[in-house]
Design an enzyme around this catalytic site. Sequence first.
Site, PDB file in Angstrom:
ATOM      1  N   ASP A 273       1.293  -2.076   3.497  1.00 11.46           N
ATOM      2  CA  ASP A 273      -0.140  -2.269   3.709  1.00 11.46           C
ATOM      3  C   ASP A 273      -0.471  -2.183   5.200  1.00 11.46           C
ATOM      4  OD1 ASP A 273      -2.691  -2.706   2.863  1.00 11.46           O
ATOM      5  OD2 ASP A 273      -2.482  -4.870   2.604  1.00 11.46           O
TER       6      ASP A 273
ATOM      7  N   ASN B 177      -2.297   0.575   6.781  1.00 11.81           N
ATOM      8  CA  ASN B 177      -2.520   1.899   7.385  1.00 11.81           C
ATOM      9  C   ASN B 177      -3.933   2.003   7.955  1.00 11.81           C
ATOM     10  OD1 ASN B 177      -0.013   2.614   6.493  1.00 11.81           O
ATOM     11  ND2 ASN B 177      -0.713   3.912   4.803  1.00 11.81           N
TER      12      ASN B 177
ATOM     13  N   ARG C  73      -9.235   6.448   8.858  1.00 16.22           N
ATOM     14  CA  ARG C  73      -8.211   5.782   8.029  1.00 16.22           C
ATOM     15  C   ARG C  73      -7.103   6.747   7.604  1.00 16.22           C
ATOM     16  NH1 ARG C  73      -9.123   1.044   5.630  1.00 16.22           N
ATOM     17  NH2 ARG C  73      -7.900   1.674   3.830  1.00 16.22           N
TER      18      ARG C  73
ATOM     19  N   HIS D 280      -2.811   6.747   7.187  1.00 15.73           N
ATOM     20  CA  HIS D 280      -1.976   7.112   6.032  1.00 15.73           C
ATOM     21  C   HIS D 280      -0.919   8.145   6.426  1.00 15.73           C
ATOM     22  CE1 HIS D 280      -4.405   4.671   3.543  1.00 15.73           C
ATOM     23  NE2 HIS D 280      -5.460   5.447   3.528  1.00 15.73           N
TER      24      HIS D 280
ATOM     25  N   THR E 294      -3.355   1.343  -9.158  1.00 13.49           N
ATOM     26  CA  THR E 294      -4.359   1.736 -10.159  1.00 13.49           C
ATOM     27  C   THR E 294      -5.766   1.370  -9.659  1.00 13.49           C
ATOM     28  OG1 THR E 294      -3.768  -0.341 -11.292  1.00 13.49           O
ATOM     29  CG2 THR E 294      -2.953   1.682 -12.282  1.00 13.49           C
TER      30      THR E 294
ATOM     31  N   LEU F  30      21.103   5.744  -2.389  1.00 10.86           N
ATOM     32  CA  LEU F  30      19.899   4.942  -2.614  1.00 10.86           C
ATOM     33  C   LEU F  30      19.013   5.526  -3.727  1.00 10.86           C
ATOM     34  CD1 LEU F  30      17.758   2.792  -1.346  1.00 10.86           C
ATOM     35  CD2 LEU F  30      16.857   4.786  -0.154  1.00 10.86           C
TER      36      LEU F  30
ATOM     37  N   LEU G 260       0.026 -10.324  -4.282  1.00 13.14           N
ATOM     38  CA  LEU G 260       0.837  -9.286  -4.924  1.00 13.14           C
ATOM     39  C   LEU G 260       0.058  -8.003  -5.203  1.00 13.14           C
ATOM     40  CD1 LEU G 260       2.950 -11.370  -7.503  1.00 13.14           C
ATOM     41  CD2 LEU G 260       3.634 -10.524  -5.251  1.00 13.14           C
TER      42      LEU G 260
HETATM   43  C1  IPE Z   1      -1.769  -2.649  -2.200  1.00 15.49           C
HETATM   44  O1  IPE Z   1      -2.524  -2.598  -1.071  1.00 15.49           O
HETATM   45  C2  IPE Z   1      -1.551  -1.255  -2.751  1.00 15.49           C
HETATM   46  C3  IPE Z   1      -0.675  -0.406  -1.967  1.00 15.49           C
HETATM   47  C4  IPE Z   1      -0.038  -0.765  -0.890  1.00 15.49           C
HETATM   48  C5  IPE Z   1      -0.509   0.946  -2.453  1.00 15.49           C
HETATM   49  P1  IPE Z   1      -4.125  -2.734  -1.079  1.00 15.49           P
HETATM   50  O2  IPE Z   1      -4.574  -2.599   0.323  1.00 15.49           O
HETATM   51  O3  IPE Z   1      -4.711  -1.796  -2.071  1.00 15.49           O
HETATM   52  O4  IPE Z   1      -4.318  -4.228  -1.620  1.00 15.49           O
HETATM   53  P2  IPE Z   1      -5.513  -5.250  -1.427  1.00 15.49           P
HETATM   54  O5  IPE Z   1      -6.777  -4.530  -1.782  1.00 15.49           O
HETATM   55  O6  IPE Z   1      -5.498  -5.679   0.013  1.00 15.49           O
HETATM   56  O7  IPE Z   1      -5.183  -6.391  -2.336  1.00 15.49           O
HETATM   57  C1  IPE Z   2      -1.907   0.828   2.547  1.00 14.08           C
HETATM   58  O1  IPE Z   2      -2.785   0.758   3.610  1.00 14.08           O
HETATM   59  C2  IPE Z   2      -1.857   2.196   1.904  1.00 14.08           C
HETATM   60  C3  IPE Z   2      -2.555   2.300   0.607  1.00 14.08           C
HETATM   61  C4  IPE Z   2      -3.041   1.313  -0.069  1.00 14.08           C
HETATM   62  C5  IPE Z   2      -2.677   3.626   0.028  1.00 14.08           C
HETATM   63  P1  IPE Z   2      -4.328   0.432   3.428  1.00 14.08           P
HETATM   64  O2  IPE Z   2      -5.081   1.709   3.284  1.00 14.08           O
HETATM   65  O3  IPE Z   2      -4.546  -0.542   2.337  1.00 14.08           O
HETATM   66  O4  IPE Z   2      -4.656  -0.229   4.833  1.00 14.08           O
HETATM   67  P2  IPE Z   2      -5.620  -1.457   5.135  1.00 14.08           P
HETATM   68  O5  IPE Z   2      -5.190  -2.578   4.246  1.00 14.08           O
HETATM   69  O6  IPE Z   2      -7.007  -1.001   4.826  1.00 14.08           O
HETATM   70  O7  IPE Z   2      -5.395  -1.750   6.578  1.00 14.08           O
HETATM   71 MG    MG Z   3      -4.649  -2.569   2.261  1.00 13.60          MG
END
Ligand code: IPE
Ligand code: IPE
Ligand code: MG
Length: 240
Positions: free
Chosen positions: A18, A20, A31, A35, A64, A129, A193
């Site tokens: 999380d 990015n 954003r 990624h 999802t 792995l 989670l």
């Molecule tokens: C969880 O992160 C999903 C992935 C890392 C792919 P999110 O950024 O979507 O989760 P929330 O919205 O903070 O719970």
């Molecule tokens: C995690 O980073 C990657 C995905 C969920 C695809 P985020 O895009 O959720 O990054 P934040 O949480 O907005 O910083």
């Molecule tokens: Mg996120």
Amino acid sequence: MADLTNMTIPRHVALILDGNGRWAKKRGLPRTMGHKEGCKTVEKTVEIAARMGIQYLTVYGFSTENWKRSSEEVGALMQLFRFYMVRLLKIASQNNVRVKMIGDRRRFDQDIIDGINRLEEETKENTGLTFVIAVNYGGRDEITRAAARLAADCVAGKAAVSSINEELLASYLDTAGMPDPDLLIRTSGEIRLSNYLLWQLAYTEIYVTDCLWPDFSQEELEKAILQYNSRERRFGGVKA
Ligand code: IPE
Ligand code: IPE
Ligand code: MG
């Protein structure tokens, strides 16, 4: 660097990558640049985990619920996915890595589905792995799909209701045959989670770091493993 001599290397590490978006925002970038950088970190982490002797690494790539994001962001993620699937084939071959995808792939465009199938097929004999990518993955969705398939087998007479136990249900999950994660690492500080591996994380040790995913490194992974080694896993029992 943390000293991992005499440390237990967890057999299965699950990762919620999380942050990015926040990484990009901090730099005044879109954003999607976060990624892109995050994908590079995934590549590096696969190589590091393979070298460390971790047997399973499961990363949450797209949930999802992530379809709720803007069409530009979802589109950019799909493009990155297309690009990195090709690179991953090379990295997997170089590092003896077996790739597997969990989640409901049916929602993706056909070329992505074909790419996923090819990645799994061409790496299935690799013995190092196992790198598991959770895409269009949700823990509730996975359990619901498993329950539906099990129910269909019961109706068809291929399974008996009286034989349903945890082991049988687990064999219908996307992670069938894999050990449960020993360690869950979530980057970017959120302590939740987010619908990840709800069944499999029942007794997993949880480690949360403020580090944003694109900044994650071998040192961060070693810190998590060091912390894991200081935990006492009881699985509901009492200390020996
Ligand atoms: C969880 O992160 C999903 C992935 C890392 C792919 P999110 O950024 O979507 O989760 P929330 O919205 O903070 O719970
Ligand atoms: C995690 O980073 C990657 C995905 C969920 C695809 P985020 O895009 O959720 O990054 P934040 O949480 O907005 O910083
Ligand atoms: Mg996120």
